[in-house]
Design a protein around this motif. Structure first.
Motif, PDB file in Angstrom:
ATOM      1  N   SER A 185       0.814  -1.215   0.000  1.00 38.57           N
ATOM      2  CA  SER A 185       0.000   0.000   0.000  1.00 38.57           C
ATOM      3  C   SER A 185       0.846   1.263   0.000  1.00 38.57           C
ATOM      4  O   SER A 185       0.368   2.336  -0.375  1.00 38.57           O
ATOM      5  CB  SER A 185      -0.938   0.013   1.217  1.00 38.57           C
ATOM      6  N   SER A 186       2.105   1.156   0.404  1.00 34.11           N
ATOM      7  CA  SER A 186       2.976   2.327   0.446  1.00 34.11           C
ATOM      8  C   SER A 186       3.879   2.415  -0.777  1.00 34.11           C
ATOM      9  O   SER A 186       4.849   3.161  -0.784  1.00 34.11           O
ATOM     10  CB  SER A 186       3.840   2.295   1.715  1.00 34.11           C
ATOM     11  N   GLY A 187       3.572   1.661  -1.810  1.00 36.03           N
ATOM     12  CA  GLY A 187       4.416   1.632  -2.993  1.00 36.03           C
ATOM     13  C   GLY A 187       5.144   0.309  -3.063  1.00 36.03           C
ATOM     14  O   GLY A 187       4.750  -0.667  -2.431  1.00 36.03           O
ATOM     15  N   LEU A 188       6.202   0.262  -3.832  1.00 35.72           N
ATOM     16  CA  LEU A 188       6.916  -0.996  -4.029  1.00 35.72           C
ATOM     17  C   LEU A 188       8.405  -0.833  -3.706  1.00 35.72           C
ATOM     18  O   LEU A 188       9.240  -0.702  -4.602  1.00 35.72           O
ATOM     19  CB  LEU A 188       6.744  -1.477  -5.467  1.00 35.72           C
ATOM     20  N   PRO A 189       8.735  -0.793  -2.414  1.00 37.87           N
ATOM     21  CA  PRO A 189      10.147  -0.644  -2.037  1.00 37.87           C
ATOM     22  C   PRO A 189      10.959  -1.861  -2.452  1.00 37.87           C
ATOM     23  O   PRO A 189      10.439  -2.968  -2.540  1.00 37.87           O
ATOM     24  CB  PRO A 189      10.077  -0.512  -0.510  1.00 37.87           C
ATOM     25  N   ALA A 190      12.232  -1.632  -2.710  1.00 34.04           N
ATOM     26  CA  ALA A 190      13.105  -2.728  -3.139  1.00 34.04           C
ATOM     27  C   ALA A 190      13.460  -3.658  -1.983  1.00 34.04           C
ATOM     28  O   ALA A 190      13.742  -4.835  -2.195  1.00 34.04           O
ATOM     29  CB  ALA A 190      14.377  -2.160  -3.760  1.00 34.04           C
ATOM     30  N   GLU A 191      13.472  -3.132  -0.771  1.00 31.30           N
ATOM     31  CA  GLU A 191      13.921  -3.923   0.374  1.00 31.30           C
ATOM     32  C   GLU A 191      12.832  -4.881   0.860  1.00 31.30           C
ATOM     33  O   GLU A 191      11.660  -4.499   0.957  1.00 31.30           O
ATOM     34  CB  GLU A 191      14.325  -2.999   1.520  1.00 31.30           C
ATOM     35  N   PRO A 192      13.179  -6.118   1.193  1.00 32.72           N
ATOM     36  CA  PRO A 192      12.204  -7.039   1.793  1.00 32.72           C
ATOM     37  C   PRO A 192      11.750  -6.522   3.157  1.00 32.72           C
ATOM     38  O   PRO A 192      12.444  -5.744   3.808  1.00 32.72           O
ATOM     39  CB  PRO A 192      12.987  -8.345   1.946  1.00 32.72           C
ATOM     40  N   ILE A 193      10.587  -6.958   3.568  1.00 31.59           N
ATOM     41  CA  ILE A 193      10.104  -6.636   4.910  1.00 31.59           C
ATOM     42  C   ILE A 193      10.719  -7.650   5.870  1.00 31.59           C
ATOM     43  O   ILE A 193      10.456  -8.849   5.775  1.00 31.59           O
ATOM     44  CB  ILE A 193       8.567  -6.682   4.974  1.00 31.59           C
ATOM     45  N   ASP A 194      11.540  -7.157   6.770  1.00 31.99           N
ATOM     46  CA  ASP A 194      12.265  -8.061   7.652  1.00 31.99           C
ATOM     47  C   ASP A 194      12.165  -7.570   9.092  1.00 31.99           C
ATOM     48  O   ASP A 194      12.221  -6.373   9.353  1.00 31.99           O
ATOM     49  CB  ASP A 194      13.728  -8.143   7.229  1.00 31.99           C
ATOM     50  N   PHE A 195      12.001  -8.493  10.008  1.00 29.84           N
ATOM     51  CA  PHE A 195      12.005  -8.207  11.440  1.00 29.84           C
ATOM     52  C   PHE A 195      12.397  -9.494  12.147  1.00 29.84           C
ATOM     53  O   PHE A 195      12.294 -10.597  11.573  1.00 29.84           O
ATOM     54  CB  PHE A 195      10.647  -7.689  11.917  1.00 29.84           C
ATOM     55  N   ALA A 196      12.864  -9.359  13.367  1.00 29.30           N
ATOM     56  CA  ALA A 196      13.490 -10.485  14.060  1.00 29.30           C
ATOM     57  C   ALA A 196      12.577 -11.706  14.162  1.00 29.30           C
ATOM     58  O   ALA A 196      13.033 -12.841  14.066  1.00 29.30           O
ATOM     59  CB  ALA A 196      13.931 -10.039  15.462  1.00 29.30           C
ATOM     60  N   GLU A 197      11.281 -11.475  14.332  1.00 34.05           N
ATOM     61  CA  GLU A 197      10.360 -12.593  14.585  1.00 34.05           C
ATOM     62  C   GLU A 197       9.674 -13.107  13.318  1.00 34.05           C
ATOM     63  O   GLU A 197       8.708 -13.864  13.391  1.00 34.05           O
ATOM     64  CB  GLU A 197       9.288 -12.163  15.596  1.00 34.05           C
ATOM     65  N   ARG A 198      10.153 -12.675  12.134  1.00 32.95           N
ATOM     66  CA  ARG A 198       9.439 -13.019  10.905  1.00 32.95           C
ATOM     67  C   ARG A 198       9.315 -14.532  10.708  1.00 32.95           C
ATOM     68  O   ARG A 198       8.245 -15.042  10.351  1.00 32.95           O
ATOM     69  CB  ARG A 198      10.147 -12.406   9.688  1.00 32.95           C
ATOM     70  N   GLY A 199      10.403 -15.261  10.939  1.00 33.67           N
ATOM     71  CA  GLY A 199      10.364 -16.703  10.755  1.00 33.67           C
ATOM     72  C   GLY A 199       9.334 -17.367  11.654  1.00 33.67           C
ATOM     73  O   GLY A 199       8.588 -18.249  11.219  1.00 33.67           O
ATOM     74  N   THR A 200       9.285 -16.934  12.903  1.00 34.75           N
ATOM     75  CA  THR A 200       8.320 -17.500  13.847  1.00 34.75           C
ATOM     76  C   THR A 200       6.896 -17.166  13.425  1.00 34.75           C
ATOM     77  O   THR A 200       6.005 -18.034  13.456  1.00 34.75           O
ATOM     78  CB  THR A 200       8.580 -16.953  15.261  1.00 34.75           C
ATOM     79  N   LEU A 201       6.674 -15.920  13.018  1.00 38.50           N
ATOM     80  CA  LEU A 201       5.332 -15.499  12.616  1.00 38.50           C
ATOM     81  C   LEU A 201       4.889 -16.246  11.360  1.00 38.50           C
ATOM     82  O   LEU A 201       3.758 -16.737  11.284  1.00 38.50           O
ATOM     83  CB  LEU A 201       5.311 -13.999  12.367  1.00 38.50           C
TER      84      LEU A 201
END
Length: 357
Positions: free
Chosen positions: A299-315
């Protein structure tokens, strides 16, 4: 970038925060009222002391002043005790109410945002299931089969192009339909005036070999979100199916049909129309990502960077859920829903709503 759609009313958790604000205001007003009562009580106590002094000064004639002073002292103590008790109960109730409202706000937010995330990815799964059906159906079209046969005539290729164009007139979710020979050379497409695809080599594009490898016409090939030369550089998905002899699902492969789907027209519309309130949109981001967090729609456009955060794998390991974490130094509630699949189709992607707290 398109402005995300919003609903005019505040969300449920917005209302909960408003209730918390009102309860805090009421408590503050109560404290001010108790302070005024305390001030009045101190004045009463001073009057009581003056009455006691006066009763001593005038002797027996002032005995009644002493009785009044004693009663006023007793009243003053009871008022003071009652005021302290009310203040203690108010503080205790305030702590309990604040904690309950905070938990309610957290639970409502997580449940609601997770539900919205699930709705988004479910819409995508259901829509793309239809695309997998379309390509398997159209690969059996008589005009397409005739054009894919070895040695097909120019007239047969032109007829197949017109036939694919007629399909596109009704199915506007596609940029184009492309028919390729077994060697990957494009034989014909449905929008030749817009996309000069005939003669182009697509053998190295993932959708082509994935269709060639299918054992029957019941299966299909696929290439994920990418900018395609077949659609003038637009972001597309391509579904593909082997065109087989006589249109039979077990027939000898003659070529490959690829259908070039308008990805952004679907995905961006879905994320930008997520029903968040105007207040929420000011601090929210809605996205569709793959398993590595790479952004497919945002919704905020198409940034090149992946969305990453420490708990992503768990989520991502769960089917749905929400958590609070730090992103760029700010607390966010991140709601997640994995692709639930529809019928025989499942994207395997993830839907996220990131909302700053």
């Amino acid at each position: 970038m398109t402005t995300p759609a919003s609903v005019p009313d505040a969300s449920v958790d917005d209302h909960i925060r408003e209730v918390a604000h009102l309860s805090g205001s009421l408590l503050e007003q109560l404290r001010r009222s108790l302070q005024r009562i305390d001030e009045i009580n101190r004045t009463t106590h001073v009057i009581s002391m003056n009455a006691r002094i006066e009763s001593v000064r005038i002797g027996a004639a002032g005995r009644s002043f002493g009785v009044i002073a004693e009663e006023m002292d007793g009243l003053s103590r009871r008022v003071a005790d009652t005021t302290r008790e009310i203040a203690r109960l108010a503080d205790s109730s305030s702590v309990d109410m604040s904690g309950s409202l905070a938990r309610l706000e957290r639970d409502v937010r997580r449940t609601r945002l997770t539900g919205l995330a699930l709705g988004n990815i479910d819409l995508i799964d259901r829509n793309l299931y239809e695309r997998s059906c379309d390509v398997r159906w159209w690969a059996t079209d008589a005009a397409v089969v005739a054009a894919a046969r070895p040695g097909s005539s120019a007239a047969e290729l032109a007829h197949a192009s017109r036939r694919m164009g007629q399909i596109l007139d009704s199915y506007t979710v596609y940029f184009d339909l492309v028919l390729a020979a077994p060697d990957g050379r494009v034989l014909a497409n449905g929008r030749p005036a817009q996309y000069a695809s005939a003669g182009r080599d697509v053998a190295a594009q993932a959708w082509f070999p994935s269709a060639v490898r299918t054992p029957s016409g019941e299966e299909f090939g696929f290439q994920g979100v990418h900018a395609s030369v077949l659609a003038g550089g637009e972001r597309v998905l391509v579904y593909s199916c082997a065109v087989r002899e006589d249109g039979r699902i077990d027939g000898r492969p003659l070529g490959v049909l690829g259908i070039v789907f308008r990805w952004d027209a679907l995905a961006q519309t879905i994320v930008e129309r997520t029903p968040l309130s105007e207040q929420e949109w000011q601090r929210s981001r809605v996205a569709i990502v793959d398993g590595g967090g790479n952004v497919l729609a945002d919704s905020s456009g198409l940034p090149a960077e992946p969305i990453d955060f420490a708990e992503r794998g768990t989520l991502f390991a769960g089917t749905r859920g929400a958590l609070v974490t730090q992103l760029q130094g700010r607390a966010y509630c991140i709601a997640h829903a994995a692709s639930p699949g529809y019928e025989t189709y499942r994207t395997g992607w993830h839907s996220l709503i990131l909302q700053a707290l």
